[in-house]
Design a protein around this motif. Structure first.
Motif, short mmCIF file in Angstrom:
data_model
loop_
_atom_site.label_atom_id
_atom_site.label_comp_id
_atom_site.label_asym_id
_atom_site.label_seq_id
_atom_site.Cartn_x
_atom_site.Cartn_y
_atom_site.Cartn_z
N ASP A 297 -10.56 5.81 3.97
CA ASP A 297 -11.14 7.14 4.07
C ASP A 297 -10.17 8.14 3.45
O ASP A 297 -9.01 8.24 3.85
CB ASP A 297 -11.38 7.49 5.54
N THR A 298 -10.64 8.89 2.46
CA THR A 298 -9.75 9.82 1.77
C THR A 298 -9.39 11.04 2.60
O THR A 298 -8.56 11.86 2.19
CB THR A 298 -10.37 10.27 0.43
N ALA A 299 -9.97 11.15 3.78
CA ALA A 299 -9.57 12.22 4.69
C ALA A 299 -8.39 11.80 5.56
O ALA A 299 -7.86 12.61 6.33
CB ALA A 299 -10.75 12.61 5.58
N SER A 300 -7.97 10.54 5.43
CA SER A 300 -6.86 10.04 6.24
C SER A 300 -5.57 10.79 5.90
O SER A 300 -5.29 11.08 4.73
CB SER A 300 -6.64 8.54 5.99
N VAL A 301 -4.79 11.06 6.93
CA VAL A 301 -3.53 11.78 6.71
C VAL A 301 -2.53 10.92 5.94
O VAL A 301 -1.61 11.43 5.30
CB VAL A 301 -2.90 12.22 8.05
#
Length: 389
Positions: A276-280
């Motif tokens: 997930d490209t929203a992952s930190v």
């Protein structure tokens, strides 16, 4: 290494049963971050022959008592010819204790029952590479594993916190040994499973650079033969792609010029679309994937040498598998790389050492083909995982 290799037999609980003092031929192959092998030949009517059965194991030591390799017996072959006056010959094959890691898969939820394996991936987010590797072993095969999966003899050495932070996703049910090999190669670390007392201990270590002291050449008088070959790279540019499903697509390119083949560009798609490209930790996961692709796809030089043990330079004391050594090639060029495997042979009145420096843990061309097939299989696994998710 002392010329006289000693072989002992152990039982399934690693207790020593006796010594094989009458072998006619012995070949021992320790390997770096891979499964080693032992091949033993002896008369079938030898006193120790009844103990050489599947389920027992072998311990090989030098004459000075240092352990060379230990592991379980996997094959026992008997043969006898018409001209054989005795009871025939036994050929015994064993593998190193590292093989225990190849028995297990990486479950996406290692502590959950098989019916609860709903996650498509196992996420590693560890403060060090060694910590991440230890967690994989501990939860899938070691003391922290489910009772039904736990290997009763497997323990873990003290955590040395080697390597930087590790952020990585492991595809569901990937083989434990293969995952550890990928992680260790990218971090420049070594690992092994060795017998310590009545247990098998998983250890992570930092290989030693002995290139300034472990030097081999015909001019120095410590080589009998040498053979050098090169294998071209399969990847010098990793194109890592993350997201694209439930999150925006992110692409990043990682370049690493190959010193053996300068100017050669080979692009490889590295599928991280399950991330997930929203992952930190997106950047860390993409960096890790890019590094592994470039490391696994790097060109290699493979040097096979037959060193002569001299008083000031002996295998097992002054260098070992995993260490970096130097050897002089044609034209006076010095080649420096990791000792991938060493073949020790011992028979009546003779012994020899043959080292493979650099390259792969198997024949270069064949190994590269299997690496390519493994990568395709891994990519297919990721696609299947995303579809199932």
């Amino acid at each position: 290494m002392s010329n006289a290799l000693k072989v002992y037999i152990r039982n399934s609980t690693l207790q020593r049963l006796g010594q094989v003092s009458e072998y006619t031929s012995l070949t021992v192959v320790p390997r770096f971050n891979a499964i080693g092998a032992i091949a033993l030949e002896l008369p079938a009517d030898s006193p120790s022959a009844p103990l050489l059965v599947e389920g027992n194991g072998l311990i090989v030591k030098t004459g000075s008592g240092d352990t060379v390799l230990t592991g379980p017996i996997r094959t026992v072959d008997w043969s006898r010819s018409e001209s054989d006056a005795g009871g025939g010959q036994l050929k015994v094959g064993a593998v190193s204790d590292d093989e225990v890691l190849a028995r297990y898969a990486c479950w996406p939820a290692p502590t959950a029952a098989i019916g609860s394996q709903t996650a498509p991936l196992y996420k590693i987010d560890a403060a060090s590479v060694e910590t991440g590797m230890r967690d994989l072993v501990n939860l899938n095969a070691g003391p922290g594993a489910q009772a039904s999966r736990r290997h009763a003899l497997l323990t873990l050495a003290t955590n040395g916190l080697r390597g930087g932070a590790l952020v990585r996703q492991v595809n569901q049910f990937d083989n434990l040994l293969v995952v550890l090999q990928d992680i260790a190669a990218a971090a420049g670390l070594g690992f092994r499973v060795v017998q310590v007392g009545s247990n098998l201990q998983f250890q992570v270590f930092t290989p030693t650079d002995r290139s300034a002291t472990a030097r081999f050449s015909f001019g120095l008088g410590n080589l009998t033969d040498a053979n050098y070959s090169t294998t071209p790279p399969t990847c010098t540019r990793a194109i890592v792609v993350a997201g694209g499903g439930t999150s925006p697509r992110v692409c990043k390119v990682y370049d690493r010029a190959d010193p053996l083949f300068p100017g050669l560009t080979l692009e490889q798609f590295v599928d991280q679309t399950s991330v997930d490209t929203a992952s930190v930790d997106l950047a860390a996961q993409m960096d890790q994937a890019g590094t592994e692709a470039l490391t696994n796809g790097a060109g290699s030089g493979s040097l096979s040498i037959s060193p002569i043990d001299l008083p000031n330079l002996r295998y097992g004391r002054d260098y070992n598998v995993g260490d970096t050594v130097s050897a002089q090639l044609r034209g006076g060029t010095w080649y420096t790389d990791v000792v991938r495997e060493v073949t020790l042979t011992s028979s009546v009145g003779e012994s020899s050492v043959k080292a493979t420096v650099g390259g792969d843990n198997a024949d270069g061309a064949v190994a590269r083909i299997y690496q390519y097939i493994a990568r395709i299989k891994k990519d297919i696994g990721r696609l299947t995982t995303r579809k199932a998710a």
